[in-house]
Design a protein around this motif. Structure first.
Motif, PDB file in Angstrom:
ATOM      1  N   ASP A  62      55.501  95.244  84.875  1.00  0.00           N
ATOM      2  CA  ASP A  62      55.779  93.984  85.575  1.00  0.00           C
ATOM      3  C   ASP A  62      56.141  92.869  84.598  1.00  0.00           C
ATOM      4  O   ASP A  62      55.427  91.865  84.451  1.00  0.00           O
ATOM      5  CB  ASP A  62      54.585  93.580  86.433  1.00  0.00           C
ATOM      6  N   ILE A  63      57.283  93.072  83.933  1.00  0.00           N
ATOM      7  CA  ILE A  63      57.799  92.088  82.985  1.00  0.00           C
ATOM      8  C   ILE A  63      59.314  92.013  83.152  1.00  0.00           C
ATOM      9  O   ILE A  63      59.923  92.940  83.692  1.00  0.00           O
ATOM     10  CB  ILE A  63      57.475  92.473  81.521  1.00  0.00           C
ATOM     11  N   PRO A  64      59.938  90.914  82.706  1.00  0.00           N
ATOM     12  CA  PRO A  64      61.405  90.909  82.659  1.00  0.00           C
ATOM     13  C   PRO A  64      61.903  91.919  81.628  1.00  0.00           C
ATOM     14  O   PRO A  64      61.148  92.412  80.800  1.00  0.00           O
ATOM     15  CB  PRO A  64      61.740  89.462  82.234  1.00  0.00           C
ATOM     16  N   SER A  65      63.177  92.203  81.673  1.00  0.00           N
ATOM     17  CA  SER A  65      63.762  93.148  80.726  1.00  0.00           C
ATOM     18  C   SER A  65      63.797  92.534  79.329  1.00  0.00           C
ATOM     19  O   SER A  65      64.374  91.459  79.134  1.00  0.00           O
ATOM     20  CB  SER A  65      65.182  93.518  81.165  1.00  0.00           C
ATOM     21  N   PRO A  66      63.199  93.191  78.317  1.00  0.00           N
ATOM     22  CA  PRO A  66      63.220  92.639  76.949  1.00  0.00           C
ATOM     23  C   PRO A  66      64.622  92.724  76.334  1.00  0.00           C
ATOM     24  O   PRO A  66      65.388  93.636  76.647  1.00  0.00           O
ATOM     25  CB  PRO A  66      62.243  93.532  76.182  1.00  0.00           C
ATOM     26  N   HIS A  67      64.925  91.818  75.417  1.00  0.00           N
ATOM     27  CA  HIS A  67      66.255  91.786  74.807  1.00  0.00           C
ATOM     28  C   HIS A  67      66.404  92.806  73.693  1.00  0.00           C
ATOM     29  O   HIS A  67      67.382  93.552  73.648  1.00  0.00           O
ATOM     30  CB  HIS A  67      66.546  90.388  74.274  1.00  0.00           C
ATOM     31  N   ASN A  68      65.458  92.854  72.781  1.00  0.00           N
ATOM     32  CA  ASN A  68      65.541  93.796  71.666  1.00  0.00           C
ATOM     33  C   ASN A  68      65.609  95.224  72.204  1.00  0.00           C
ATOM     34  O   ASN A  68      64.842  95.598  73.086  1.00  0.00           O
ATOM     35  CB  ASN A  68      64.321  93.628  70.757  1.00  0.00           C
ATOM     36  N   ALA A  69      66.539  96.012  71.691  1.00  0.00           N
ATOM     37  CA  ALA A  69      66.772  97.352  72.219  1.00  0.00           C
ATOM     38  C   ALA A  69      65.534  98.233  72.121  1.00  0.00           C
ATOM     39  O   ALA A  69      65.263  99.043  73.021  1.00  0.00           O
ATOM     40  CB  ALA A  69      67.945  98.004  71.492  1.00  0.00           C
ATOM     41  N   VAL A  70      64.767  98.086  71.030  1.00  0.00           N
ATOM     42  CA  VAL A  70      63.551  98.891  70.875  1.00  0.00           C
ATOM     43  C   VAL A  70      62.546  98.532  71.960  1.00  0.00           C
ATOM     44  O   VAL A  70      61.932  99.397  72.604  1.00  0.00           O
ATOM     45  CB  VAL A  70      62.942  98.692  69.477  1.00  0.00           C
ATOM     46  N   LEU A  71      62.369  97.221  72.182  1.00  0.00           N
ATOM     47  CA  LEU A  71      61.433  96.769  73.210  1.00  0.00           C
ATOM     48  C   LEU A  71      61.915  97.178  74.597  1.00  0.00           C
ATOM     49  O   LEU A  71      61.122  97.591  75.452  1.00  0.00           O
ATOM     50  CB  LEU A  71      61.269  95.256  73.144  1.00  0.00           C
TER      51      LEU A  71
END
Length: 697
Positions: A667-676
């Motif tokens: 339940d989080i927004p989509s992270p920017h860093n590709a690994v995250l």
């Protein structure tokens, strides 16, 4: 001089009477409106036969004068909850009007909507577009109707549309809304035939108009707005109001551009019947009654048009007529509760009166659900969607594509690349950066019989348009199938090479549960073709979700399935078959589920559409396999997987050998860093691990 001669002399028009206006009809309609207001307030509300009552006293004379100037059958007007006098002037049936106010069956909503929120298809005359209970939501659909008038005149060769206009009514409070500014921008930049009719009674419920626009005068504040003719005056004075209204309508009808007319009118009752107006001073209320337009109307027409006795006779006749209508409406039963679930979507044999191409005689071409590729060449989803749009535009001149950057640039995802050059700026065009305006404009164009295909650049950007999206989906139901707005809303989203909270959101569940909307979520080019073509030829609004990761993914490429390929909504596809578990997915997760289930003897189901969804395929699979894993990219809490899991638990519980499982984004927004991002989005390894654990349960 005998009495007959005196009456004849009194009936001679005075020099200040505009003889082009049927003043007797104006008086009759105004008296009808006043009588309805009075009887509702004194009899029907106390008897609880009317639950929502909004008096139009003070607004009524100018509204009726406006209705007298709407004469073209392609004219359209959209009002708000204080616009009943206008609709009476257009000729709404009095029994239907009262029956709707009393929430009885039939009428304009079958008891589903409040009675002051009118709609009036009026096939032989000017249309009353579906009103909204949300302030300001009426504006941008009117601009859409106006643009459709221009389109129908230029592209379809309709002479009547070339002189028709679109009118929007709003109070002074509405000029602060997103809808007002969106519509104003559309109308002025495109020089559309729109009349913005602003009734300024100085209050939005209890909030003074000075909180809505500096100084409380929107006409003064827009004086430097380019491309907008501005008129303002006294809406209580019949002579001044009629002159200004005629000038405003003439200006717009002659295609000089949009016009804003602000008329100052008194609100002679509270916002609604329950409103005591304690926030107004005694002096202010007294001033309002001094400006009551009804006595001024009487002075204007008596004795020039009517004698005193004729006025009195009309009052009596109207009283009798309204009471008869109330009695007839009171005898109308309440709608059968069994019918309240009808009209969420188009039903065979129940065609809407107005809106969409089907209501104007469109018959979909012959189609097939069997792909018939003419080449083994595999297209990516971008090319497949473009090819489908182009073909449908070639065979159907009602289809129009628009949104931010879809023109010369070809869209930020290149889906519409080259289409403006091919079809022209009338059919493929850019819009202002306002999603409320994009969707609202599409709704108005659909009301006018076009097939609008608006694009929202990224899923998250649809949020400012939620009100228009809601109103579009509910319009068939809340108007008792009088109106429908079949638009095809293209919406890219989801992760790609990376993520972020603004461009990578899916949140498809919001549209899966949106009343009246169908939702397509293809995973590959072939399905995209079939579902998009079904949407463009259909009779319901559709959200067509284009997953960014699949637009050019090699797995999603397929041969073009042919120009007649159409996929029905609500039919999933079995990607692979097995007996040990059922995997359910859609969009980008289908590819990952297929890879994760390789060698594990499982059913993998691509739902393809979420509204409706293929519960029969899922349930029959689960009954056979005894296990179910649902995988989606959206957040877990209240995601669409919850609905599937609940249905499986409800209807296949005794056949389960293990708990129903879901694998989703946290339940989080989509992270920017590709690994995250890759740590958050369900991966092939995570899916396989979850599936293995389920099989070992």
């Amino acid at each position: 001089m005998n009495t007959q001669a005196k009456l004849k002399q009194q009936a001679q028009p005075a020099s200040n009477i505009d003889t082009s206006i049927d003043w007797k009809s104006v008086v009759d309609t105004v008296l009808t409106s006043r009588t309805i207001d009075r009887l509702e307030e004194t009899e029907l509300v106390p008897a609880k036969k009317v639950l929502y009552q909004f008096s139009a006293r003070g607004h009524d004379v100018a509204q009726v004068l406006l209705s007298s100037q709407l004469t073209n059958p392609m004219d359209a007007v959209c009002g708000y909850y204080r616009s009943r006098p206008l609709l009476l002037g257009l000729g709404v049936d009095l029994v239907h009007a009262m029956g709707s106010a009393m929430a009885r069956s039939g009428g304009y909503s079958d008891g589903r909507d409040i009675g002051v929120v009118f709609n009036f298809p009026n096939q032989d005359g000017p249309k009353g577009l579906p009103m909204s209970g949300g302030v300001g939501a009426q504006y941008s659909p009117v601009s859409g109707w106006a643009q459709a008038l221009e389109y129908r005149a230029r592209q379809l060769g309709e002479d009547s549309s070339s002189t028709a206009i679109a009118v929007c009514l709003g109070g002074d409070g509405s000029v602060a809304t997103n809808g007002f500014w969106a519509s104003l921008t559309i109308a002025t930049t495109q020089k559309l035939p729109v009349l913005f009719y602003i009734e300024d009674n100085q209050y939005g419920i209890s909030v003074p108009s000075t909180f809505q626009t500096p100084g409380g005068d929107i006409s003064a504040n827009l004086a430097s707005f380019k491309g907008l003719n501005i008129l303002a005056g006294n809406g209580s004075d019949p002579e001044e109001a009629s002159s200004l209204i005629k000038e405003a309508v003439r200006y717009v009808r002659e295609r000089n551009g949009p016009c804003l007319l602000r008329l100052r009118v008194p609100r002679l009752q509270g916002h609604s019947f329950q409103d005591t107006q304690a926030y107004k001073s005694e002096e202010f209320v007294a001033d309002e009654w001094e400006r009551d337009p009804l006595p001024q109307l009487k002075s204007h027409v008596v004795p020039s048009v009517l004698s005193e006795s004729e006025w009195t006779d009309m009052e009596s006749e109207v009283e009798t007529r309204v009471r008869a209508a109330i009695e007839a409406a009171d005898a109308i039963p309440i709608a059968d509760p069994a019918t309240v679930t009808r009209d969420n979507f188009f039903e065979e044999g129940r065609l809407q009166v107005q809106g969409g191409q089907w209501a104007e005689g469109y018959v979909p071409p012959t189609s097939t659900d069997v792909p018939k590729p003419t080449s083994k060449s595999r297209l990516n989803m971008v090319t497949a969607i473009r090819a489908t749009l182009e073909h449908e535009m070639e065979i159907n001149n009602r289809v129009v594509v628009f949104g931010e950057d879809v023109g010369p640039k070809g869209g930020v995802h290149a889906v519409t690349l080259g289409m403006q050059d091919k079809f022209g700026e009338d059919r493929v065009f850019d819009t202002s950066l306002n999603e409320e305006g994009i969707i609202g404009r599409a709704v108005g164009m659909a009301y006018a019989g076009l097939v609008p295909v608006p694009e929202i650049q990224f899923r998250k950007y649809a949020d400012p348009a939620v009100e228009q999206i809601n109103d579009c989906g509910t319009v068939r139901w809340r108007t008792n199938n009088q109106f429908a707005a079949p638009i095809v809303l293209r919406m890219p989203g989801g992760f790609f090479k990376c993520g972020d909270p603004w461009h990578s959101q899916t949140n498809e569940v919001q549209f899966a549960k949106a009343t009246g909307w169908k939702l397509a979520f293809p995973s590959n080019a072939e399905d995209a073709v079939g579902l998009l073509r079904a949407s463009l030829r259909g009779n319901d609004p559709v959200v067509f979700f284009e997953h960014r990761a699949q637009l050019d993914d090699p797995w999603a490429r397929r041969p073009y399935p042919g120009d007649d390929f159409v996929l029905p909504f609500g039919r999933g596809k079995m990607i692979s078959r097995g007996d040990r578990a059922t995997l359910v997915a859609w969009g980008a997760m289908v590819q990952r589920c297929e890879e994760a289930a390789a060698g594990l003897d499982c059913d993998v189901i691509d739902l393809r559409t979420l509204s409706p969804w293929d519960d029969e395929m899922v349930l029959s699979s689960v009954v056979r396999t005894g296990r179910c894993l649902i995988v989606h990219e959206d957040n877990g809490t209240a995601g669409f997987g919850s609905e599937i899991a609940a249905r499986v638990a409800d209807e296949a519980f005794m056949d389960l050998d293990a708990p129903v499982k879901r694998l989703t984004m946290p339940d989080i927004p989509s992270p920017h860093n590709a690994v995250l991002m890759n740590a958050a989005v369900p991966s092939v390894d995570k899916i396989r691990a979850e599936l293995t654990a389920l099989l070992e349960f």
